[in-house]
Design a protein around this motif. Structure first.
Motif, PDB file in Angstrom:
ATOM      1  N   GLY A   1       0.797  -1.225   0.000  1.00  0.00           N
ATOM      2  CA  GLY A   1       0.000   0.000   0.000  1.00  0.00           C
ATOM      3  C   GLY A   1       0.824   1.267   0.000  1.00  0.00           C
ATOM      4  N   THR A   2       2.152   1.139   0.069  1.00  0.00           N
ATOM      5  CA  THR A   2       3.018   2.312   0.011  1.00  0.00           C
ATOM      6  C   THR A   2       3.904   2.233  -1.223  1.00  0.00           C
ATOM      7  N   LEU A   3       4.552   3.332  -1.534  1.00  0.00           N
ATOM      8  CA  LEU A   3       5.414   3.396  -2.703  1.00  0.00           C
ATOM      9  C   LEU A   3       6.844   3.743  -2.290  1.00  0.00           C
ATOM     10  N   ASP A   4       7.347   2.982  -1.326  1.00  0.00           N
ATOM     11  CA  ASP A   4       8.746   3.141  -0.936  1.00  0.00           C
ATOM     12  C   ASP A   4       9.645   2.616  -2.051  1.00  0.00           C
ATOM     13  N   GLY A   5      10.771   3.287  -2.260  1.00  0.00           N
ATOM     14  CA  GLY A   5      11.676   2.882  -3.326  1.00  0.00           C
ATOM     15  C   GLY A   5      12.854   2.085  -2.813  1.00  0.00           C
ATOM     16  N   TRP A   6      13.531   1.380  -3.716  1.00  0.00           N
ATOM     17  CA  TRP A   6      14.769   0.661  -3.397  1.00  0.00           C
ATOM     18  C   TRP A   6      15.514   0.440  -4.700  1.00  0.00           C
ATOM     19  N   THR A   7      16.746   0.000  -4.602  1.00  0.00           N
ATOM     20  CA  THR A   7      17.569  -0.226  -5.786  1.00  0.00           C
ATOM     21  C   THR A   7      18.090  -1.657  -5.802  1.00  0.00           C
ATOM     22  N   TYR A   8      18.440  -2.134  -6.992  1.00  0.00           N
ATOM     23  CA  TYR A   8      18.999  -3.469  -7.181  1.00  0.00           C
ATOM     24  C   TYR A   8      19.610  -3.517  -8.572  1.00  0.00           C
ATOM     25  N   ASP A   9      20.393  -4.522  -8.817  1.00  0.00           N
ATOM     26  CA  ASP A   9      20.963  -4.705 -10.157  1.00  0.00           C
ATOM     27  C   ASP A   9      19.882  -5.253 -11.085  1.00  0.00           C
ATOM     28  N   PRO A  10      19.604  -4.569 -12.200  1.00  0.00           N
ATOM     29  CA  PRO A  10      18.574  -5.076 -13.120  1.00  0.00           C
ATOM     30  C   PRO A  10      18.894  -6.499 -13.575  1.00  0.00           C
TER      31      PRO A  10
END
Length: 337
Positions: free
Chosen positions: A310-319
């Motif tokens: 229900g939230t739109l927290d972001g994160w990163t990772y290797d595609p």
């Protein structure tokens, strides 16, 4: 052939000319894109010429077991399959199996044969099977990847995006791409569940001050499509109604977040190739989802996906670049044969 031990260098067959590749399927987009995506990944690694071949069986013979089918039973609408045979044959789907198992003999052993997905028939007959790891297929000629081969790369979606810039670029951030699947053997999307998902998505987009970019699958039930459209149409954004050019690549390029229903292994793996946060939307299970659970566990372990909360927290990772990894393995195997 597992995931480990693949040389990152490109080892192409020794030849001064471009590699010839045939992409063979029954023409359905979801099937064809697996073989074509793998072929395009090979082409990005070494000079190649790709020809797309569609094959269909005459209705009288379509249901025959693969072992009994011969080329004479192909429908007249099929593309010709005659010499000169390609260096690399990449095929997908049940319709191609009687041909994939014979092309090596027709080419006197020159053609390298790759089948994507689990053929479930004569598996030892192919030089390589590029199979989703969540299928649990094993064998000396099996190369496992997360999801299935596909055509989506950051460069490809960036190339397609300008065609949709006028419609998407003015939308406020965060832009939320929503990819909705539908009914399958393992999952369902009822009208009530679709309404609940729509409300959760709407709340998240409104709370963030962002916008929506939504597309439905051909499998989305009409009632689910209608209720989601009705409940989300007042948000800033674009709900694609199926008319005009498909904006999927534009959605993926411009998105800050991607929401995808859990029913499609392809959609989740494709979304994870963008490197953007992928939030997984729950569906109604119809039977044990062990295969899908393995896939989603894999994607989550790679840091690509999280359950939508229900939230739109972001994160990163290797595609994910699994199609390219498979292409490197194909070239490596061709080079050592």
């Amino acid at each position: 052939m597992g995931q480990a031990g693949v040389d990152r260098r490109v080892t192409a067959p020794s030849s001064s000319r471009a590699l010839t590749i045939w992409v063979v399927s029954d023409g359905r987009a979801g099937i064809e894109n697996q073989a074509l995506g793998l072929a395009e990944a090979v082409e990005r690694l070494t000079p190649a010429e790709i020809a797309v071949k569609h094959v269909r069986w005459r209705p009288l013979f379509d249901r025959l077991p693969s072992a009994f089918k011969t080329p004479a039973m192909l429908a007249p609408t099929s593309d010709p399959l005659t010499a000169p045979w390609p260096d690399l044959w990449i095929a997908t789907g049940r319709a191609t199996l009687p041909l994939s198992t014979r092309v090596k003999a027709w080419s006197q052993g020159r053609t390298f044969v790759v089948q994507t997905q689990d053929p479930r028939w004569s598996n030892a007959s192919y030089d390589m099977i590029v199979a989703p790891a969540h299928d649990g297929l094993s064998g000396d000629n099996v190369f496992e990847i997360t999801g299935s081969p596909h055509r989506i790369t950051p460069a490809r979606i960036a190339q397609a995006a300008p065609a949709f810039a006028d419609r998407i670029a003015p939308l406020p951030h965060p832009r939320v791409a929503v990819l909705i699947g539908g009914r399958s053997k393992a999952f369902d999307l009822t009208e009530a569940h679709a309404a609940d998902l729509a409300d959760q998505i709407a709340d998240a987009v409104r709370a963030s001050g962002g916008s929506l970019m939504l597309t439905f699958s051909r499998r989305t039930p009409e009632a689910a499509r209608a209720v989601m459209t009705a409940r989300l149409s007042d948000l800033p954004g674009w709900i694609w109604d199926g008319t005009g050019d498909n904006p999927l690549f534009g959605f993926l390029h411009y998105a800050d977040h991607i929401l995808v229903t859990e029913d499609s292994a392809n959609m989740a793996a494709e979304a994870a190739s963008t490197g953007k946060p992928v939030h997984v939307l729950p569906m109604i299970p119809l039977k044990s989802g062990d295969k899908f659970a393995r896939l989603h566990d894999d994607l989550a372990e790679r840091g690509a996906t999280r359950p939508f909360d229900g939230t739109l927290d972001g994160w990163t990772y290797d595609p994910l670049a699994e199609t390219e990894r498979a292409a490197r393995a194909v070239l490596e195997a061709m080079g050592t044969r």
